[in-house]
Every structure is written in structure tokens, then in C-alpha cells.
Write a protein that holds these residues in place. Structure first.
Motif, PDB file in Angstrom:
ATOM      1  N   ALA A 291     -11.318   7.418  11.043  1.00 25.30           N
ATOM      2  CA  ALA A 291     -12.240   8.326  10.349  1.00 25.30           C
ATOM      3  C   ALA A 291     -12.669   9.456  11.279  1.00 25.30           C
ATOM      4  O   ALA A 291     -12.733  10.617  10.881  1.00 25.30           O
ATOM      5  CB  ALA A 291     -13.455   7.554   9.865  1.00 25.30           C
ATOM      6  N   GLN A 292     -12.952   9.085  12.546  1.00 28.36           N
ATOM      7  CA  GLN A 292     -13.365  10.120  13.499  1.00 28.36           C
ATOM      8  C   GLN A 292     -12.249  11.140  13.727  1.00 28.36           C
ATOM      9  O   GLN A 292     -12.485  12.341  13.817  1.00 28.36           O
ATOM     10  CB  GLN A 292     -13.749   9.488  14.837  1.00 28.36           C
ATOM     11  CG  GLN A 292     -15.238   9.608  15.098  1.00 28.36           C
ATOM     12  CD  GLN A 292     -15.830   8.315  15.600  1.00 28.36           C
ATOM     13  OE1 GLN A 292     -15.097   7.422  16.033  1.00 28.36           O
ATOM     14  NE2 GLN A 292     -17.133   8.201  15.549  1.00 28.36           N
ATOM     15  N   LYS A 293     -11.020  10.611  13.800  1.00 28.80           N
ATOM     16  CA  LYS A 293      -9.857  11.500  13.985  1.00 28.80           C
ATOM     17  C   LYS A 293      -9.743  12.440  12.779  1.00 28.80           C
ATOM     18  O   LYS A 293      -9.509  13.641  12.928  1.00 28.80           O
ATOM     19  CB  LYS A 293      -8.606  10.622  14.121  1.00 28.80           C
ATOM     20  CG  LYS A 293      -7.271  11.353  14.207  1.00 28.80           C
ATOM     21  CD  LYS A 293      -6.873  11.649  15.638  1.00 28.80           C
ATOM     22  CE  LYS A 293      -5.779  12.699  15.756  1.00 28.80           C
ATOM     23  NZ  LYS A 293      -4.468  12.261  15.309  1.00 28.80           N
ATOM     24  N   ALA A 294      -9.926  11.875  11.584  1.00 28.15           N
ATOM     25  CA  ALA A 294      -9.813  12.692  10.367  1.00 28.15           C
ATOM     26  C   ALA A 294     -10.860  13.801  10.359  1.00 28.15           C
ATOM     27  O   ALA A 294     -10.565  14.939   9.969  1.00 28.15           O
ATOM     28  CB  ALA A 294      -9.966  11.802   9.136  1.00 28.15           C
ATOM     29  N   ILE A 295     -12.065  13.476  10.808  1.00 29.41           N
ATOM     30  CA  ILE A 295     -13.128  14.502  10.862  1.00 29.41           C
ATOM     31  C   ILE A 295     -12.742  15.594  11.853  1.00 29.41           C
ATOM     32  O   ILE A 295     -12.865  16.783  11.574  1.00 29.41           O
ATOM     33  CB  ILE A 295     -14.490  13.877  11.248  1.00 29.41           C
ATOM     34  CG1 ILE A 295     -14.987  12.961  10.116  1.00 29.41           C
ATOM     35  CG2 ILE A 295     -15.519  14.959  11.562  1.00 29.41           C
ATOM     36  CD1 ILE A 295     -16.234  12.161  10.440  1.00 29.41           C
ATOM     37  N   LYS A 296     -12.225  15.173  12.996  1.00 36.73           N
ATOM     38  CA  LYS A 296     -11.841  16.157  14.036  1.00 36.73           C
ATOM     39  C   LYS A 296     -10.739  17.092  13.518  1.00 36.73           C
ATOM     40  O   LYS A 296     -10.811  18.309  13.666  1.00 36.73           O
ATOM     41  CB  LYS A 296     -11.385  15.396  15.296  1.00 36.73           C
ATOM     42  CG  LYS A 296     -10.461  16.123  16.246  1.00 36.73           C
ATOM     43  CD  LYS A 296     -11.203  16.608  17.482  1.00 36.73           C
ATOM     44  CE  LYS A 296     -10.311  17.158  18.580  1.00 36.73           C
ATOM     45  NZ  LYS A 296      -9.891  18.462  18.589  1.00 36.73           N
ATOM     46  N   VAL A 297      -9.729  16.500  12.887  1.00 35.75           N
ATOM     47  CA  VAL A 297      -8.610  17.317  12.401  1.00 35.75           C
ATOM     48  C   VAL A 297      -9.091  18.262  11.291  1.00 35.75           C
ATOM     49  O   VAL A 297      -8.829  19.468  11.322  1.00 35.75           O
ATOM     50  CB  VAL A 297      -7.447  16.419  11.902  1.00 35.75           C
ATOM     51  CG1 VAL A 297      -6.339  17.255  11.279  1.00 35.75           C
ATOM     52  CG2 VAL A 297      -6.882  15.599  13.061  1.00 35.75           C
TER      53      VAL A 297
ATOM     54  N   ALA B 248      -3.651  24.930  16.147  1.00 37.21           N
ATOM     55  CA  ALA B 248      -2.606  24.057  16.681  1.00 37.21           C
ATOM     56  C   ALA B 248      -2.873  23.712  18.141  1.00 37.21           C
ATOM     57  O   ALA B 248      -2.668  22.565  18.575  1.00 37.21           O
ATOM     58  CB  ALA B 248      -1.242  24.734  16.533  1.00 37.21           C
ATOM     59  N   ALA B 249      -3.345  24.708  18.902  1.00 36.92           N
ATOM     60  CA  ALA B 249      -3.614  24.474  20.328  1.00 36.92           C
ATOM     61  C   ALA B 249      -4.811  23.532  20.479  1.00 36.92           C
ATOM     62  O   ALA B 249      -4.813  22.647  21.341  1.00 36.92           O
ATOM     63  CB  ALA B 249      -3.874  25.800  21.038  1.00 36.92           C
ATOM     64  N   GLU B 250      -5.822  23.711  19.640  1.00 31.84           N
ATOM     65  CA  GLU B 250      -6.999  22.832  19.737  1.00 31.84           C
ATOM     66  C   GLU B 250      -6.664  21.403  19.313  1.00 31.84           C
ATOM     67  O   GLU B 250      -7.252  20.451  19.805  1.00 31.84           O
ATOM     68  CB  GLU B 250      -8.146  23.401  18.893  1.00 31.84           C
ATOM     69  CG  GLU B 250      -8.772  24.601  19.587  1.00 31.84           C
ATOM     70  CD  GLU B 250      -9.786  25.345  18.730  1.00 31.84           C
ATOM     71  OE1 GLU B 250     -10.460  26.221  19.286  1.00 31.84           O
ATOM     72  OE2 GLU B 250      -9.871  25.077  17.515  1.00 31.84           O
ATOM     73  N   LEU B 251      -5.699  21.271  18.413  1.00 33.60           N
ATOM     74  CA  LEU B 251      -5.277  19.925  17.996  1.00 33.60           C
ATOM     75  C   LEU B 251      -4.214  19.344  18.938  1.00 33.60           C
ATOM     76  O   LEU B 251      -3.731  18.232  18.740  1.00 33.60           O
ATOM     77  CB  LEU B 251      -4.720  19.970  16.566  1.00 33.60           C
ATOM     78  CG  LEU B 251      -5.739  20.219  15.456  1.00 33.60           C
ATOM     79  CD1 LEU B 251      -5.038  20.468  14.129  1.00 33.60           C
ATOM     80  CD2 LEU B 251      -6.703  19.050  15.329  1.00 33.60           C
ATOM     81  N   GLU B 252      -3.833  20.160  19.916  1.00 31.48           N
ATOM     82  CA  GLU B 252      -2.821  19.770  20.901  1.00 31.48           C
ATOM     83  C   GLU B 252      -1.532  19.307  20.227  1.00 31.48           C
ATOM     84  O   GLU B 252      -0.948  18.275  20.593  1.00 31.48           O
ATOM     85  CB  GLU B 252      -3.369  18.686  21.839  1.00 31.48           C
ATOM     86  CG  GLU B 252      -4.577  19.171  22.615  1.00 31.48           C
ATOM     87  CD  GLU B 252      -5.200  18.095  23.496  1.00 31.48           C
ATOM     88  OE1 GLU B 252      -4.467  17.172  23.914  1.00 31.48           O
ATOM     89  OE2 GLU B 252      -6.393  18.185  23.762  1.00 31.48           O
TER      90      GLU B 252
END
Ligand code: BES
Ligand code: ZN
Ligand code: ZN
Length: 486
Positions: free
Chosen positions: A150-156, A283-287
Motif C-alpha cells: 500500500a505504501q509503495k502504491a501511494i508513493k508511485v 521516471a527518475a524519481e521512481l528510479e
């Protein structure tokens, strides 16, 4: 505004206001605690219908299904209602379908997209009161929502939406401020992200490169042209995505001057450039594990004694000569040179994005991006991701007969078609002259003239810039990277 996840039940979380989605008009669902009041008020729970019960500190919003885009529409609708209250904290359930992360991501995107407003030129600004949104894993969501996913989904979701809002800011800025040199400054500021570098080239470089088409468009402007080249290159880079954006910071039409009514909103003619910068930033922020290039041809199309003229013949970087029959078909001239330059980067994927033709808006309407190219597989792949991102796309097919309409008696090709019909496709086929054979099947042309700038609110987009193209391309690359991981 902070979006966080809680593994508590929604009733156990403290917040100033609660959002409840009424899914497919199901007022009998246990999450709907105020059925009688809602019915009394005539609330049916239809898509995008909202009802604020102030004493219950609850906003009810109708959504037609649990599809990601319904979640986005519902979440932004709720934010719109809550924006006018003094509420600082919000709570909401996860409304998960099969794959919980998908809707948490969509919800996060919509909260950020929906709370955007461009107020730079308002003397009295309305601040956003909302500080935190807590997404709760409650009774109605599947039990398998892991905190980590869930945390990953929020970040993305947050990163994608912020990249989109970044592009909107560039387009919404007034043309007096947002010129090629300002765009250069902004492109350079992306160097603060790890693995991002930026080069900005001026007139001399364009001359050395033989970019006669790009230079001609700039000729009447008192601001010099810039070819901006931003690169994100992580150490684990797999394939190379090269994005090219039309960066016309203003399009007067040149000597083939636009009528006044049609000129208004032409500050948005750098929407393609803004999008490719937003994509690279996201894209860069998501690496993401790709080498990504964002190339922007930045100039304005002005008028003056130096202006290029209908009847001029220009020579592009790849040696192709172009008869100018209309100086308002300027974007394709700038892109011609930028595409030839982009081919030299040896892309695995070559995507250009441009507010290129009014004809595309006539064909598909305001909200839809025109997708063109030679490879059906490539078009389909991007369009599938676009659909998941909530962006609308439609294909406009190339054909050999339309290509013939670009013939010129004095040069290799004319910058406009001899027919008034099929203008979005003929513009795309003009660009085809500047894509080397080796890259034809790797190339996509996205005409974002419709959705890049719409002068009314639509869904989770506000009147003005929408950041068209950013979300679909980020979704596309994210999905590709997952496929390759398998
Ligand atoms: N920037 C415009 C296209 C455009 C139109 C973008 C409406 C957004 C909304 C482009 O440079 C242009 O003027 N194209 C001409 C081409 C014509 C002269 C062949 C057009 O569409 O009219
Ligand atoms: Zn134009
Ligand atoms: Zn233009």
C-alpha cells in the motif's frame, strides 16, 4: 498534503471528515450509514454525484464501479467538495478490487491531481486546508492489503500525479514568462534528481547541426531557440526511451497569422515539451530501470521583419528540403530537426509528443490523444497502458495516399497537405520523413492538441493544462519494467 495508510478500521481513525463511495448505487451497503438522509436528499449514488452531510462529517460520492478510473473520479470529486470546507484531515477506505495496490495508487493520484489549482495570477489566493489523507484498510477491503504494498502504491501514485502537475504548471504559466530560456532553467533544475543531466543548445549548435527548419521558425522571435536535452541514466538501465516534445512557447501562426480567437490558449503549444520533461522527472524519481531522454525544441512562432515566409524552402538536419506553404504548421518543422537529432541517440523507443494539429481535435474531440505510428504492436502496447492510467487515446492510421498529398513541386516535401481532410494524419506522415528507416517501427507520434489544454473542468482535470501524456507514458514504462522482471 500527505497521504498515508493505516491498518486500523476506518471507525477507529480520527479525522475531520470521512469520504464514503457509494458503488453502483448500492445504498444498502454497510458502509452507507446515512441511507435515509441520502434518500431524503434525493442522492442516488450515480457516477460523480456527491453529497456532503456536514453534521455527520461525511462526504458521499457515487462511483459506477471499482475500476481505477472510477476511483480517480470519485476521489477528485470528494476533494472538490472538501476543498471548500475547513477540514484538515480526511479518512477513506481502500475500496480494493482484485488487486488492492491498483486502487490505492489511483486514489493517491486523484487526490494530488484533484487538489491542483493554478493561482499564480490571483491576487487573493485560496490555500488548500487539507493536510493529511488517511487511507484505512477497513471492513470492506480484502484482507490481503499489505502495508508495504500500500505504501509503495501511494508513493508511485503520488509521484505520477506530481509529475503531471509539474507539466501543468509549465503550460499554465503565461507566455511572457515561459519562454525558451525559462524552459532551459526548468530543464536544468531537474539535475537535482540523481542520475539526471541536462544540456541546453543554442543557435550556433543548431546551425552546426544544419537544423534549418527549427531555426526558420525561431527567426522572428527576440528570444533565442533552445534544444534542451535532459537524460536520466541509472546504472541498471535496460532499454533507451527517447522522448521528443514540441516546445512552442507561443504560436501566433507566424505570417500565416492565426485569427484572434484561435490564438488564445496557444501558450499551451509547449504542452509536448512540458510532458516529456514531466515524464523524465517522474521516471527518475521512481528510479525506473531505463535510460530516458527528453528532447525539447523550444522557441516561439512570432511575426516580424525576420519572419520565415510561405514560399520559403528550408533544409532540415537530415538534408530533406521543405517548402513552406503555411507558417502556422511550424511544430512539425521544429520536430523534423529534433526527430533527426533523436535518431542519433539510437533509441529503442522513440516517442514524440506535440500539440500538433487542430485536425486531431476535430477527429477525436478535446479529451483524446491521437496515436500514430507504423507498428500496431507498439501503438497497442502504449494504448493499453494509457487506458489503465485513465488517459484517453485513439489511433489515426497512416496510409500511402495521404502521404502523397505532401508533395511539393519545388522541394522534397511541403509542410502542409494539399487537402483539408486528414490533417492530423498528414502531419504525422510529414514527421515520418525525419525518422530514419531503422527507427520507423520504434516510433510513436502522439498528437495531444486536444487534451493538453481544455478551457473547462473535466473529471479530475481543471480548466487549463492537464499534463496530457505524462501518466500514460509513466504507466507504460512501469508496466514494461514489471513485464521484464517476470
Ligand atoms: N499549435 C497548432 C495546433 C493546435 C491547434 C494545437 C489547436 C492546439 C489546439 C499548430 O501549430 C497549427 O497551427 N496547426 C495548423 C496546421 C495547418 C496550418 C495545416 C492547424 O491545425 O490549423
Ligand atoms: Zn501553428
Ligand atoms: Zn503550433
Amino acid at each position: 498534503m500527505k497521504i498515508e495508510i493505516s491498518n486500523k478500521k476506518i471507525s477507529e481513525v480520527a479525522a475531520d471528515i470521512k469520504i464514503v463511495f457509494v458503488v453502483n448505487k448500492d445504498l444498502d451497503h454497510k458502509s452507507v450509514e446515512d441511507k435515509e438522509t441520502l434518500e431524503f436528499l434525493g442522492f442516488k449514488g450515480e457516477g460523480e454525484e456527491a453529497c456532503l452531510l456536514a453534521d455527520k462529517k461525511t462526504v458521499y460520492v457515487g462511483i459506477d464501479s471499482l475500476d481505477a478510473d472510477e476511483i480517480r473520479l470519485g476521489a477528485s470529486k470528494a476533494i472538490n467538495v472538501i476543498k471548500s470546507t475547513t477540514a484538515k484531515s480526511i479518512k477513506i477506505g481502500t475500496y480494493s478490487d482484485d488487486c488492492p495496490g491498483v486502487n490505492i495508487k489511483a486514489m493517491s493520484e486523484a487526490f494530488i491531481l484533484g487538489s491542483y489549482s493554478y493561482q499564480n495570477y490571483k491576487s487573493k489566493k485560496k490555500p488548500l486546508n487539507i493536510e493529511t489523507i488517511t487511507i484505512c484498510t477497513d471492513d470492506y477491503s480484502r484482507p490481503d492489503v499489505s502495508m508495504q504494498s500500500a505504501q509503495k502504491a501511494i508513493k508511485v501514485g503520488t509521484t505520477i500525479a506530481e509529475a503531471t502537475n509539474f507539466s501543468k504548471n509549465l503550460v499554465n504559466e503565461i507566455p511572457y514568462e515561459m519562454h525558451s530560456l525559462k524552459l532551459e532553467e526548468i530543464a536544468k533544475s531537474l539535475e537535482s534528481i540523481p542520475n539526471v543531466t541536462c544540456k541546453a543548445y543554442g543557435k550556433e549548435f543548431l546551425e552546426e547541426q544544419g537544423m534549418g527548419a527549427f531555426l526558420a521558425v525561431n527567426r522572428a522571435s527576440h528570444i533565442p531557440p533552445r534544444l534542451l536535452h535532459v537524460v536520466y541514466k541509472p546504472s541498471n538501465a535496460k532499454e533507451k526511451f527517447v522522448y521528443v516534445g514540441k516546445g512552442l512557447t507561443y504560436d501566433t501562426g507566424g505570417l500565416s497569422l492565426k485569427p484572434g480567437d484561435y490564438m488564445v490558449s496557444m501558450k499551451s503549444d509547449m504542452g509536448g515539451g512540458a510532458a516529456v520533461l514531466g515524464i523524465l522527472k517522474g521516471a527518475a524519481e521512481l528510479e525506473l530501470p531505463y535510460e530516458i531522454h527528453a528532447i525539447v525544441g523550444a522557441t516561439e512562432n512570432a511575426i516580424g521583419p525576420e519572419a520565415y515566409k510561405p514560399d520559403d524552402v528550408l533544409t532540415a538536419k537530415n538534408g530533406t528540403t521543405i517548402e513552406v506553404r503555411n507558417t502556422d504548421a511550424e511544430g512539425r518543422l521544429v520536430l523534423a530537426d529534433c526527430l533527426a537529432y533523436a535518431c542519433e541517440q539510437k533509441p529503442d523507443y522513440l516517442i514524440d509528443m506535440a500539440t500538433l494539429t487542430g485536425a486531431c481535435v476535430v477527429a477525436l474531440g478535446d479529451y483524446t490523444t491521437g496515436v500514430m505510428g507504423h507498428s500496431s504492436e507498439l501503438k497497442h502496447s502504449l494504448m493499453k497502458s494509457a487506458n489503465k492510467s485513465g488517459e484517453l487515446t485513439g489511433t489515426l492510421p497512416f496510409n500511402r495516399y495521404l502521404k502523397k498529398l505532401l508533395k511539393s513541386s519545388i522541394a522534397d516535401v511541403s509542410n502542409i497537405s494539399s487537402s483539408r481532410y486528414g490533417g492530423a494524419i498528414t502531419a504525422g506522415m510529414f514527421l515520418d520523413n525525419f525518422v530514419e528507416d531503422e527507427y520507423k517501427d520504434k516510433w510513436l507520434h502522439l498528437d495531444i492538441a486536444g487534451p493538453a489544454y481544455v478551457e473547462k473542468d473535466w473529471g479530475y482535470n481543471q480548466c487549463g493544462a492537464s499534463g496530457a501524456g505524462v501518466r500514460m507514458n509513466l504507466y507504460w514504462m512501469i508496466e514494461k519494467s514489471k513485464e521484464e522482471d517476470k
